[in-house]
Design a protein around this motif. Structure first.
Motif, PDB file in Angstrom:
ATOM      1  N   ALA A   1     -62.071  89.824 -27.036  1.00 34.88           N
ATOM      2  CA  ALA A   1     -63.000  89.229 -28.010  1.00 34.88           C
ATOM      3  C   ALA A   1     -64.187  90.115 -28.376  1.00 34.88           C
ATOM      4  CB  ALA A   1     -63.506  87.881 -27.488  1.00 34.88           C
ATOM      5  N   HIS A   2     -64.391  91.208 -27.626  1.00 34.00           N
ATOM      6  CA  HIS A   2     -65.499  92.106 -27.991  1.00 34.00           C
ATOM      7  C   HIS A   2     -65.187  93.534 -27.573  1.00 34.00           C
ATOM      8  CE1 HIS A   2     -69.491  93.514 -28.948  1.00 34.00           C
ATOM      9  NE2 HIS A   2     -69.594  94.053 -27.743  1.00 34.00           N
ATOM     10  N   VAL A   3     -65.051  94.398 -28.562  1.00 33.87           N
ATOM     11  CA  VAL A   3     -64.720  95.797 -28.288  1.00 33.87           C
ATOM     12  C   VAL A   3     -65.311  96.642 -29.418  1.00 33.87           C
ATOM     13  CG1 VAL A   3     -62.472  95.567 -29.462  1.00 33.87           C
ATOM     14  CG2 VAL A   3     -62.765  97.352 -27.743  1.00 33.87           C
ATOM     15  N   HIS A   4     -65.593  97.902 -29.100  1.00 36.34           N
ATOM     16  CA  HIS A   4     -65.965  98.875 -30.146  1.00 36.34           C
ATOM     17  C   HIS A   4     -64.886  99.960 -30.070  1.00 36.34           C
ATOM     18  CE1 HIS A   4     -70.399  97.525 -30.121  1.00 36.34           C
ATOM     19  NE2 HIS A   4     -69.936  97.039 -28.985  1.00 36.34           N
ATOM     20  N   LEU A   5     -63.805  99.786 -30.830  1.00 38.65           N
ATOM     21  CA  LEU A   5     -62.653 100.695 -30.717  1.00 38.65           C
ATOM     22  C   LEU A   5     -63.029 102.144 -31.010  1.00 38.65           C
ATOM     23  CD1 LEU A   5     -59.908  98.579 -32.575  1.00 38.65           C
ATOM     24  CD2 LEU A   5     -60.120  98.908 -30.108  1.00 38.65           C
TER      25      LEU A   5
ATOM     26  N   ILE B   1     -73.009  88.805 -32.281  1.00 36.21           N
ATOM     27  CA  ILE B   1     -74.377  89.279 -32.032  1.00 36.21           C
ATOM     28  C   ILE B   1     -74.529  89.602 -30.548  1.00 36.21           C
ATOM     29  CG2 ILE B   1     -76.839  88.695 -32.205  1.00 36.21           C
ATOM     30  CD1 ILE B   1     -75.997  86.481 -34.245  1.00 36.21           C
ATOM     31  N   HIS B   2     -74.997  90.832 -30.227  1.00 35.79           N
ATOM     32  CA  HIS B   2     -75.375  91.146 -28.848  1.00 35.79           C
ATOM     33  C   HIS B   2     -76.666  90.375 -28.566  1.00 35.79           C
ATOM     34  CE1 HIS B   2     -72.864  94.624 -29.983  1.00 35.79           C
ATOM     35  NE2 HIS B   2     -72.579  94.740 -28.698  1.00 35.79           N
ATOM     36  N   CYS B   3     -76.668  89.574 -27.509  1.00 31.51           N
ATOM     37  CA  CYS B   3     -77.791  88.629 -27.336  1.00 31.51           C
ATOM     38  C   CYS B   3     -78.274  88.578 -25.896  1.00 31.51           C
ATOM     39  CB  CYS B   3     -77.318  87.242 -27.771  1.00 31.51           C
ATOM     40  SG  CYS B   3     -78.483  85.913 -27.430  1.00 31.51           S
TER      41      CYS B   3
ATOM     42  N   VAL C   1     -72.749  87.931 -27.513  1.00 35.91           N
ATOM     43  CA  VAL C   1     -72.164  88.847 -26.535  1.00 35.91           C
ATOM     44  C   VAL C   1     -73.179  89.143 -25.430  1.00 35.91           C
ATOM     45  CG1 VAL C   1     -71.008  91.065 -26.234  1.00 35.91           C
ATOM     46  CG2 VAL C   1     -70.850  89.867 -28.423  1.00 35.91           C
ATOM     47  N   HIS C   2     -72.741  89.047 -24.205  1.00 34.30           N
ATOM     48  CA  HIS C   2     -73.481  89.354 -22.964  1.00 34.30           C
ATOM     49  C   HIS C   2     -74.263  88.149 -22.418  1.00 34.30           C
ATOM     50  CE1 HIS C   2     -72.106  93.391 -23.310  1.00 34.30           C
ATOM     51  NE2 HIS C   2     -72.862  93.689 -24.367  1.00 34.30           N
ATOM     52  N   CYS C   3     -75.373  87.751 -23.071  1.00 36.02           N
ATOM     53  CA  CYS C   3     -76.175  86.595 -22.601  1.00 36.02           C
ATOM     54  C   CYS C   3     -76.537  86.714 -21.114  1.00 36.02           C
ATOM     55  CB  CYS C   3     -75.440  85.280 -22.873  1.00 36.02           C
ATOM     56  SG  CYS C   3     -75.337  84.882 -24.618  1.00 36.02           S
TER      57      CYS C   3
ATOM     58  N   THR D   1     -63.973  93.784 -23.529  1.00 32.38           N
ATOM     59  CA  THR D   1     -64.111  95.009 -22.732  1.00 32.38           C
ATOM     60  C   THR D   1     -65.376  95.770 -23.086  1.00 32.38           C
ATOM     61  OG1 THR D   1     -62.877  96.242 -24.392  1.00 32.38           O
ATOM     62  CG2 THR D   1     -61.621  95.373 -22.519  1.00 32.38           C
ATOM     63  N   ASP D   2     -66.015  95.420 -24.259  1.00 32.69           N
ATOM     64  CA  ASP D   2     -67.046  96.291 -24.806  1.00 32.69           C
ATOM     65  C   ASP D   2     -66.435  97.671 -25.028  1.00 32.69           C
ATOM     66  OD1 ASP D   2     -69.511  96.627 -25.932  1.00 32.69           O
ATOM     67  OD2 ASP D   2     -70.622  95.923 -24.209  1.00 32.69           O
ATOM     68  N   SER D   3     -67.238  98.735 -25.089  1.00 33.85           N
ATOM     69  CA  SER D   3     -66.678 100.038 -25.484  1.00 33.85           C
ATOM     70  C   SER D   3     -66.420 100.938 -24.285  1.00 33.85           C
ATOM     71  CB  SER D   3     -67.659 100.739 -26.419  1.00 33.85           C
ATOM     72  OG  SER D   3     -68.735 101.253 -25.661  1.00 33.85           O
TER      73      SER D   3
HETATM   74 ZN   LIG Z   1     -70.884  95.686 -27.599  1.00 33.24          ZN
END
Ligand SMILES: [Zn+2]
Length: 403
Positions: A60-64, A196-198, A253-255, A304-306
């Motif tokens: 659900a969250h990645v920077h390919l 949104i990174h939050c 994202v994160h929280c 996974t994030d990046s």
């Molecule tokens: Zn990210």
């Protein structure tokens, strides 16, 4: 296992409709268009493949497009600087190569949908021609932007057009410390899904409350702190709520650093949260209270994030890490985070499950004696699929089961 011109069917010992619902002795039938026609118990006497059929996973969250960093910076603000430098040193061809390799690796592990953050336009172009499902969010930054500047930026950065590609479009106003109030408002007004990174680090909350600290210094250095800037005077979640950015179309994202009342605020808004276990480990952070969020009814998904803050982009590894970080979670909950909750976080509720009418995206794994053992092999041990099907077409077939 048979394939016909008019589609195909597969009868298997186990079929997971989703994390929680499994058929023993099931059969899945799909059309030539790659849509599931039926998924039900097999008739008596049907020869069953000794495999488990499972829906595709959702990262659900990645920077390919982001590269790994050569060195690990000591803290978060220098890390942002290192990511910006690594990005500036990458060419579009480098990014395309990384994205292409990631799409192959994700498909091989049965991860068939992503929530990708695209800061340069390369992912949007690449995903337009790919069969990876999910959503590609065009990243928006600009702490200095007023209303006209925000609108101009949105015009410059088109998202993927609706229904043309397997991947849908959206926006990612990066974070409350890098996006102005007007840019958030403009992104919300598009009614596109948002990522949104939050509330990622304490410094973010400090900056939003006081207007001071390393984020203020970084923005000043980048020439992005507007003259006369006044801090919102509240934490990230309340600030996003005030801007209208907490909706059922939003993933946060994160929280890591939620404040009193934030869990109820998020639950009430219908927004989803995405956690990235590899990133929590990379920065040595305390795992946030995911079981409590799930109990509050928040759809919590896995990403996974990046590569810049993780050892790779494998969602199977993230599931195993999630079980270690949150011993209170069951394998069913973790698998739901990696499938249906991920789909919910991307506003693509048909993904991550096998239902008539949905895409015939699934993988097969060696069947174990019980559903629980089969699920554990995937969630706790990261078992790799023996075959992967995308829209009813077989894409990956390994000679033997791999881990
Ligand atoms: Zn990210």
């Amino acid at each position: 296992m048979s394939r016909r011109a008019a589609g195909g069917r597969l009868a298997a010992r186990w079929i997971a409709l989703d994390a929680d619902h499994w058929l023993e002795g099931g059969e899945i039938v799909w059309s030539a268009e790659g849509r599931i026609v039926s998924v039900r118990r097999a008739r008596k006497g049907t020869r069953l493949e000794d495999v488990a059929v499972m829906p595709g996973l959702v990262n659900a969250h990645v920077h390919l497009q982001l590269p790994a960093l050569a060195q690990r910076p000591e803290s978060f603000v220098p890390w942002i600087g290192a990511v910006l430098a690594a990005r500036a040193a990458s060419t579009a061809a480098d990014e395309r190569r990384r994205i292409g390799a990631a799409l192959v690796a994700l498909t091989e592990e049965g991860c068939l949908a992503v929530g990708d953050i695209d800061s340069t336009g390369t992912s949007t172009a690449r995903l337009a021609g790919a069969d990876m499902r999910g959503r590609c969010y065009r990243e928006l930054t600009g702490f200095h932007l007023d209303r006209a500047g925000a609108r101009a930026l949105l015009r410059e950065r088109p998202t993927l057009p609706r229904s043309r590609a397997a991947t849908a479009g959206g926006y990612s106003p990066h974070a409350p410390y890098s996006v102005s109030a007007e840019l958030f408002r403009a992104a919300v007004a598009t009614r596109a899904p948002l990522a949104i990174h939050c509330a990622e680090v304490p410094l973010e909350q400090q900056f939003l409350r006081t207007g001071r600290g390393p984020f203020a210094e970084l923005l000043a250095r980048l020439g992005r702190l507007p003259p006369g800037f006044r801090a919102p005077g509240m934490g990230a979640v309340r600030w996003l709520e005030r801007l209208g950015a907490l909706t059922t179309r939003t993933q946060l994202v994160h929280c890591q650093e939620l404040e009193r009342g934030d869990v109820a605020r998020i639950a009430q808004s219908g927004a989803a949260i995405v956690v990235c276990p590899g990133t929590i480990e990379y920065f040595g952070r305390t795992p946030p209270p995911v079981p409590k969020w799930l109990a509050a009814g928040i759809p919590v998904a896995l990403g996974t994030d990046s590569r810049a803050s993780n050892t790779g982009l494998s969602l199977r590894r993230e599931m195993a890490r999630a079980l270690e970080l949150w011993p209170g979670l069951t394998p069913v909950q973790v698998l739901a985070m990696a499938t249906t909750n991920g789909a919910r976080a991307l506003c693509r509720p048909g993904l991550g499950r096998l239902r008539p009418g949905g895409h015939a995206d699934f993988c097969t794994l060696p069947a174990q004696a019980t559903v629980a053992a089969t699920r554990d092999a995937v969630v706790a041990s990261g078992a790799m699929p023996t075959a992967v099907w995308v829209a009813g077409t077989q894409r990956v077939r390994s000679a033997r089961p791999r881990r």
